[in-house]
Design a protein around this motif. Structure first.
Motif, PDB file in Angstrom:
ATOM      1  N   GLY A 241       0.880  -1.203  -0.092  1.00  0.00           N
ATOM      2  CA  GLY A 241      -0.012  -0.121   0.200  1.00  0.00           C
ATOM      3  C   GLY A 241       0.875   1.480   0.037  1.00  0.00           C
ATOM      4  O   GLY A 241       0.432   2.480   0.083  1.00  0.00           O
ATOM      5  N   GLN A 242       1.999   1.065   0.085  1.00  0.00           N
ATOM      6  CA  GLN A 242       2.996   2.258   0.169  1.00  0.00           C
ATOM      7  C   GLN A 242       3.191   2.574  -1.339  1.00  0.00           C
ATOM      8  O   GLN A 242       3.164   2.119  -2.450  1.00  0.00           O
ATOM      9  CB  GLN A 242       4.534   1.633   0.789  1.00  0.00           C
ATOM     10  N   LYS A 243       3.586   4.064  -1.446  1.00  0.00           N
ATOM     11  CA  LYS A 243       4.245   4.443  -2.700  1.00  0.00           C
ATOM     12  C   LYS A 243       5.419   4.884  -2.536  1.00  0.00           C
ATOM     13  O   LYS A 243       5.799   5.836  -1.493  1.00  0.00           O
ATOM     14  CB  LYS A 243       3.057   5.723  -3.188  1.00  0.00           C
TER      15      LYS A 243
ATOM     16  N   GLU B 225      -1.424   9.162  -4.946  1.00  0.00           N
ATOM     17  CA  GLU B 225      -2.242   8.673  -3.942  1.00  0.00           C
ATOM     18  C   GLU B 225      -3.281   7.701  -4.217  1.00  0.00           C
ATOM     19  O   GLU B 225      -4.078   7.219  -3.493  1.00  0.00           O
ATOM     20  CB  GLU B 225      -3.127  10.075  -3.443  1.00  0.00           C
TER      21      GLU B 225
ATOM     22  N   SER C 211      -2.846   4.748  -4.237  1.00  0.00           N
ATOM     23  CA  SER C 211      -2.178   3.549  -3.787  1.00  0.00           C
ATOM     24  C   SER C 211      -2.686   3.484  -2.307  1.00  0.00           C
ATOM     25  O   SER C 211      -3.432   4.419  -1.634  1.00  0.00           O
ATOM     26  CB  SER C 211      -0.712   3.674  -3.738  1.00  0.00           C
ATOM     27  N   GLY C 212      -2.596   2.215  -1.500  1.00  0.00           N
ATOM     28  CA  GLY C 212      -2.941   2.030  -0.242  1.00  0.00           C
ATOM     29  C   GLY C 212      -3.896   0.746   0.017  1.00  0.00           C
ATOM     30  O   GLY C 212      -3.898  -0.115  -0.792  1.00  0.00           O
TER      31      GLY C 212
ATOM     32  N   THR D 117       5.174  11.207  -1.916  1.00  0.00           N
ATOM     33  CA  THR D 117       5.288   9.762  -1.597  1.00  0.00           C
ATOM     34  C   THR D 117       5.892   9.456  -0.242  1.00  0.00           C
ATOM     35  O   THR D 117       6.189  10.412   0.698  1.00  0.00           O
ATOM     36  CB  THR D 117       6.338   9.335  -2.800  1.00  0.00           C
ATOM     37  N   GLU D 118       5.834   8.329   0.230  1.00  0.00           N
ATOM     38  CA  GLU D 118       5.958   7.775   1.379  1.00  0.00           C
ATOM     39  C   GLU D 118       7.566   7.496   1.670  1.00  0.00           C
ATOM     40  O   GLU D 118       7.858   6.281   1.848  1.00  0.00           O
ATOM     41  CB  GLU D 118       5.153   6.888   1.977  1.00  0.00           C
TER      42      GLU D 118
ATOM     43  N   ARG E 237      -0.526  13.404   2.967  1.00  0.00           N
ATOM     44  CA  ARG E 237      -0.862  11.858   2.523  1.00  0.00           C
ATOM     45  C   ARG E 237      -2.056  11.099   2.944  1.00  0.00           C
ATOM     46  O   ARG E 237      -2.068  11.570   4.218  1.00  0.00           O
ATOM     47  CB  ARG E 237       0.463  11.165   2.462  1.00  0.00           C
ATOM     48  N   GLY E 238      -2.698  10.479   2.348  1.00  0.00           N
ATOM     49  CA  GLY E 238      -3.647   9.782   2.747  1.00  0.00           C
ATOM     50  C   GLY E 238      -3.402   8.715   3.916  1.00  0.00           C
ATOM     51  O   GLY E 238      -4.099   8.542   4.846  1.00  0.00           O
ATOM     52  N   ASN E 239      -2.210   7.891   3.575  1.00  0.00           N
ATOM     53  CA  ASN E 239      -1.834   7.008   4.531  1.00  0.00           C
ATOM     54  C   ASN E 239      -1.479   7.490   5.680  1.00  0.00           C
ATOM     55  O   ASN E 239      -1.772   6.597   6.727  1.00  0.00           O
ATOM     56  CB  ASN E 239      -0.771   5.944   3.731  1.00  0.00           C
ATOM     57  N   GLU E 240      -0.804   8.563   5.778  1.00  0.00           N
ATOM     58  CA  GLU E 240      -0.302   9.088   7.051  1.00  0.00           C
ATOM     59  C   GLU E 240      -1.611   9.450   7.744  1.00  0.00           C
ATOM     60  O   GLU E 240      -1.782   9.448   9.039  1.00  0.00           O
ATOM     61  CB  GLU E 240       0.568  10.280   6.785  1.00  0.00           C
TER      62      GLU E 240
ATOM     63  N   SER F 155      -4.025  15.238  -0.420  1.00  0.00           N
ATOM     64  CA  SER F 155      -3.371  16.030  -1.581  1.00  0.00           C
ATOM     65  C   SER F 155      -4.036  15.880  -2.668  1.00  0.00           C
ATOM     66  O   SER F 155      -4.126  16.489  -3.612  1.00  0.00           O
ATOM     67  CB  SER F 155      -2.022  15.692  -1.617  1.00  0.00           C
ATOM     68  N   ASN F 156      -5.006  14.572  -2.707  1.00  0.00           N
ATOM     69  CA  ASN F 156      -5.738  13.885  -4.056  1.00  0.00           C
ATOM     70  C   ASN F 156      -7.267  15.059  -3.871  1.00  0.00           C
ATOM     71  O   ASN F 156      -7.823  14.472  -4.901  1.00  0.00           O
ATOM     72  CB  ASN F 156      -5.579  12.687  -4.297  1.00  0.00           C
TER      73      ASN F 156
END
Lengths: 462, 595
Positions: free
Chosen positions: A142-144, A284, A286-287, A321-322, B269-272, B303-304
């Protein structure tokens, strides 16, 4: 569908029609002329002017001869599991001579933002078998994570190795690769296809090609089509999807070209002001999603113009990105493969993927120590250039030895070797043991006792 | 889509380009009025009116809009809904509850959602005023236990003043239930509920502004001890990507001692966002043991998500912060990242074809940034209580170049400057705050508190440490030329001491169970440990003892790990260790002389 005959002007890729006032923003437009049809989308729409942007060149077109067909919706693409093993062009049309795949769904290529609260936090490790990544820049599903590289560096080899080795650890589950070529040469695309074919991965790979000699305008569309498939496979069909894109710099340059043709106000190095938002729309996607099986992981190659990490394209990307894997020309010249510059590399999602119950309890502090010690190596090297190696303190000399071992034994590994996490961590301990234990300030006492191989220091005399 | 809203058609769309649309107007409409755009009723705001043409920025994806679609006014400026139920919620930039939207629309955000900001549950209301009382804006009508951490004070709205002619008894009520009626001097009656609305671009009024005086304790040593922030103060946190801005912001959200925290993920970031939200479900408040979520509000505009809503998210969050401030709470607003907000301004400005200035930003960028940070402060509220809004904005300078406009303006309008450094981050020195380029103008403001609550010599300790670090950085340059061996022992001891400060004090591990939060008492104890060891070492060296002997007595590895081995409630251990080590180092002197 509505048709409108005769445009008024053509400026670069933009077709202006003054009389038709009912087009929807973003609507797909088919522009027909004597020699076939081209696709594009509505860029701005007003009651007395519609501007359509074409995804192919307009050479040979005459405005008055055009027939504009407004398709009534934004660009949609077909997605299905059958697309694995197939090759498509930049707009998602088959280019392998086979009939179009059966549609499982039709989706808007622009997608929609994932609701932040619907996301699940990525924390499942992807074992790439590469020590510098697994040990110090661990990737999770799920990371970019882009690879920041330079021209002539072995980023293609590294990306292919990651894709092949990541899949080995993943054999039991639904695993698919989406490969996206953005403005790269035929050779590069062929290299990836060949590597995938040799290892039997090609049957699980959907390939989307917009090559260097194909329209840069189409390049806007290609990643969006590919990611629509990736999202479908991941979130609707439960696949773990690895999206491999190359090269983000080509994509950004296409954006710049279009922006300039649209007469927009240029930003840094003439890249458009919305470069950040546009790249974010791609990365974004992704995940992981809460309560669903699959994941979209993006590993993209980005060649830094002039090896400059502060160039707008890597700079903006790094903010989105991460983390990033940075390749070093100096290491490459020394014959180190993969030439990963660990100090400027980073995986932001590493911390939740490693440690007790995930990799090993000593992993987090071991990684922190490797970073700190290797950073010290750089300082000691700078000093030793001036004053000479013999004038260094014994501790500093051990840093030089550690630095050499780190590069040749830990970072460097054969292009076909997959190291297990245990191998990676044990190698790290061997190398760290070249340093006196008093230097290992990030390591916990218990881990030191268990793993440290160096001579114990009789330093504390009570 | 619902079409049952009270708004009526006031215009027709004639031009659409990205997030900016133009409409020919046919009814009453004003600048900054909130509007519904098109059949899908997208949220928008009027940003210009000219000869019957309205220019509107749209906060949602505009793909699919056509000329000819309707424009509907709402008669009110862009506002947020204030009342119990804000806490523990996660909103987008327009204050739409994201969890409700997920339940209604699925995992993706589709446009045109009309979900209401406050939950429809009932709250247990206890009146604090009585019928017959004269009430003023900001005085407390009653209270509601919003969460176990925060009592929500239902205030008399800003525009209402007069005699309370009736008020509900204690009981369970929904936010829209009428709880009281106020009759004003003109005899008009105002029914009051738990809900207040406030236009996000307007500052909520206060009685007076006060000087900040108490520190905002963050539990991060480098901040609290070296670059402190005061409650009601402002801080800027610039840094290149990967320097740890987001990690540090999140540490502040977790540990800082404000009553209410508002975290704005602006263009990030969405994941964060998923991580921090996920973590907050598990983390508990150290003093009460309750979930941290109960004192926190998230505004997530990743951001999206549409770019114009980033701009609104900053103001929505600030207004919510002021609302809790007015209830008498210390509120902290963390915005990550203000650069994305500035970029949203730039993007909209470009669409409007305004004259660009530096880096393409509009000329009003500095005044917008200044106005934003001016909404921070420690105040006496209209109700007579003390409240504060503290603001921490992270800045993402392109290429890590601090001379770019957003960093420069932000630095001018904030009083603490926490510069994050790529070199430190590369060596995994976290938090990567560069102690030489960072500063805080609140040091003298908060010194009195530290002297009183922890140690009278706090100022002296911290300046000794700062001097050692400063001297060491000069010596480092010398070492580059001649090597450490060539320095006199006194100077090598300074380098050793600096290493203790850097590794044992400044570096802090935000994911370590003990080290993540360092209480003030432990900060001072650690600081004293290293300062006094440095001083005693220096004396011993002056008297001729070789440095190597000191190294034999002091286990550097163990010393720098004390931060991770001694918990906040066992600070005595550090004090004890200090006296033992001091004794041992001092003992080196007579031994030498005897020899």
């Amino acid at each position: 569908m509505r048709e409108y005959a005769g445009a008024d002007r053509i400026e670069g890729p933009l077709v202006m029609a003054e009389g038709y006032g009912k087009a929807a923003l973003g609507e797909l437009v088919e522009v027909r002329s004597g020699n076939g049809a081209r696709l594009g989308q509505v860029l701005t729409t007003g009651e007395d002017l519609v501007v359509t942007e074409l995804w192919s060149e307009t050479a040979g077109l005459h405005p008055h001869e055009l027939l504009l067909r407004f398709r009534g919706e934004t660009f949609h693409t077909v997605v299905s599991r059958e697309m694995a093993g197939r090759v498509f062009d930049g707009l998602g049309r088959p280019r392998d001579g086979l009939p179009p795949p059966m549609a499982e769904a039709r989706v808007d290529i622009h997608g929609a933002p994932l609701n932040p609260v619907a996301r699940a936090y990525p924390q499942d490790l992807i074992e790439t078998g590469i020590s510098a990544i697994d040990g110090m820049n661990t990737v999770v599903r799920g990371q970019k994570l882009p690879i920041f590289s330079g021209s002539g560096l072995p980023h293609n080899e590294l990306a292919a190795q990651i894709a092949l080795q990541a899949r080995i650890a993943d054999e039991s589950e639904n695993f698919a690769v989406v490969f996206v070529a953005l403005g790269v040469s035929h050779d590069t695309a062929a290299y990836f296809q060949q590597r995938f074919e040799e290892s039997g991965l090609l049957a699980r790979t959907a390939v989307f090609l917009n090559l260097a000699d194909e329209s840069p305008l189409e390049r806007m569309v290609t990643p969006r089509v590919a990611l629509s498939l990736a999202e479908f496979l991941a979130f609707e069909r439960g696949y773990h999807v690895l999206v491999l894109m190359t090269d983000i710099t080509n994509y950004a340059e296409a954006l710049r070209e279009i922006s300039s043709r649209r007469n927009e106000v240029p930003g840094r190095k003439a890249y458009p002001g919305n470069l950040y938002s546009d790249l974010a729309e791609i990365f974004e996607r992704s995940g992981r999603v809460g309560g669903r099986q699959g994941s979209v992981t993006q590993i993209s190659i980005l060649t830094m113009p002039g090896d400059d990490i502060t160039h707008p394209v890597p700079d903006v990307t790094g903010y989105i990105t991460e983390g990033q894997i940075v390749l070093s020309r100096a290491l490459h010249r020394q014959g180190v493969y993969p030439p990963i510059d660990v100090l400027s590399s980073l995986s932001r999602l590493m911390k939740n993927g490693i440690g007790e119950h995930r990799t090993r309890a000593d992993h987090p502090s071991l990684a922190a120590q490797l970073y700190a010690s290797y950073a010290r190596v750089q300082e000691v090297r700078a000093i030793s250039v001036v004053i000479g190696e013999t004038a260094l303190t014994p501790t500093d000399r051990s840093y030089l030895e550690f630095g050499r071992a780190f590069e040749t034994r830990f970072v460097a590994q054969p292009a076909d070797q997959a190291r297990s996490i245990t191998q990676t961590l044990d190698t790290a301990w061997e190398i760290l043991s070249l340093l006196p234990s008093s230097e290992l300030t990030r390591i916990r006492e218990a881990d030191l006792h268990r793993h440290y191989l160096g001579k114990p220091e009789g330093q504390v005399k009570q | 889509m619902t079409h049952s809203k009270e708004s009526t058609r006031t215009g027709t769309l004639i031009w659409i380009s990205g997030p900016v649309v133009k409409a020919r107007i046919s009814g009453p409409i004003s600048v900054l009025e909130q509007v519904h755009v098109g059949e899908a009723r997208l949220a928008g705001e009027v940003i210009g009116l000219n000869h019957g043409l309205a220019t509107i920025q749209v906060y949602e994806e505009t793909n699919g809009l056509r000329p000819g679609e309707p424009l509907c006014g709402t008669g009110a400026p862009l506002s947020v809904m204030l009342g119990p139920g804000l806490l523990a919620n996660i909103y987008d930039g327009l204050q739409r509850p994201l969890a409700v939207i997920r339940d209604q629309q699925g995992i993706y955000l589709r446009h045109g959602s009309q979900a209401e900001a406050l939950p429809s549950k009932k709250w247990n209301f206890t009146p604090r005023a009585r019928a017959g009382d004269l009430v003023h804006p900001g005085s407390v009508l009653g209270v509601v236990p919003e969460t176990q951490l925060i009592e929500h004070r239902v205030l008399i709205p800003i525009a209402v003043e007069g005699k309370l002619i009736d008020i509900a008894r204690q009981g369970d009520y929904a936010v829209h239930d009428v709880l009281a009626t106020v009759e004003d001097a003109g005899g008009a009656r105002h029914p009051l509920t738990m809900v207040d609305r406030w236009a996000v671009r307007t500052e909520r009024p206060v009685q007076e502004r006060l000087e900040p005086s108490r520190p905002l304790i963050t539990g991060q040593r480098v901040l609290d001890t070296f670059e402190p922030l005061a409650k009601g103060g402002t801080a800027a946190m610039p840094g290149p990507f990967g320097a740890g801005k987001t990690m540090l912001q999140q540490a502040l959200v977790k540990w800082c001692d404000a009553d209410v925290i508002i975290y704005v993920g602006c263009g990030e970031r969405g994941n964060e966002m998923a991580e921090v939200v996920n973590e907050f479900q598990r983390l508990t408040d150290p003093s009460s043991g309750r979930p941290l979520m109960e004192r926190t509000i998230f505004v997530a505009n990743t951001s999206n998500m549409p770019v114009a809503a980033r701009e609104a998210s900053i103001y929505s969050a600030t207004t919510i912060a002021e609302y809790y401030r007015d209830q008498g709470y210390a509120v902290a607003l963390m915005a990550d990242s203000t650069s994305r907000w500035a970029e949203a301004l730039r993007e909209i400005s470009g669409r409007l074809e305004e004259m660009p200035t530096e880096e393409g930003f509009p000329a009003y960028l500095p005044s917008r940034i200044a106005a934003f940070y001016e909404r921070a402060g420690r105040v006496r509220t209209l109700g007579g209580n003390e409240g504060s809004v503290t603001m921490v904005g992270s800045v993402s300078p392109p290429g890590g170049d601090f001379t770019e406009p957003v960093t420069q303006y932000t630095q001018r309008f904030t009083r603490a400057f926490w510069a994050l450094d790529r070199a430190l981050a590369n060596a995994r020195h976290y938090p990567a705050i560069n102690w030489q380029t960072s500063y805080s103008l609140y040091v003298n403001t908060v010194a009195a508190w530290w002297a009183k609550e922890t140690a009278p010599d706090w100022q002296a300790l911290r300046s000794t440490a700062a001097q050692v670090l400063e001297q060491a950085s000069r010596l480092d340059q010398l070492v580059q030329l001649v090597g450490a061996q060539a320095l006199p022992e006194r100077q090598r001891w300074i380098l050793d001491a600096a290493r203790l400060f850097k590794e044992g004090f400044l570096q802090q591990n935000v994911v370590h169970p003990i080290d993540a939060y360092c209480a003030p008492a432990k900060q001072v104890a650690l600081l004293r440990l290293f300062v006094e060891l440095y001083q005693v070492g220096q004396q011993v060296i002056e008297s001729g003892t070789p440095l190597a002997r000191i190294h034999q007595v002091l286990d550097i590895r163990r010393l720098v790990q004390i931060k991770e081995t001694v918990p906040n409630d066992q600070v005595d251990q550090i004090t004890q260790l200090l006296s033992e080590l001091k004794a041992r180092v001092n003992a080196l002197v007579p031994a030498e002389r005897k020899a």
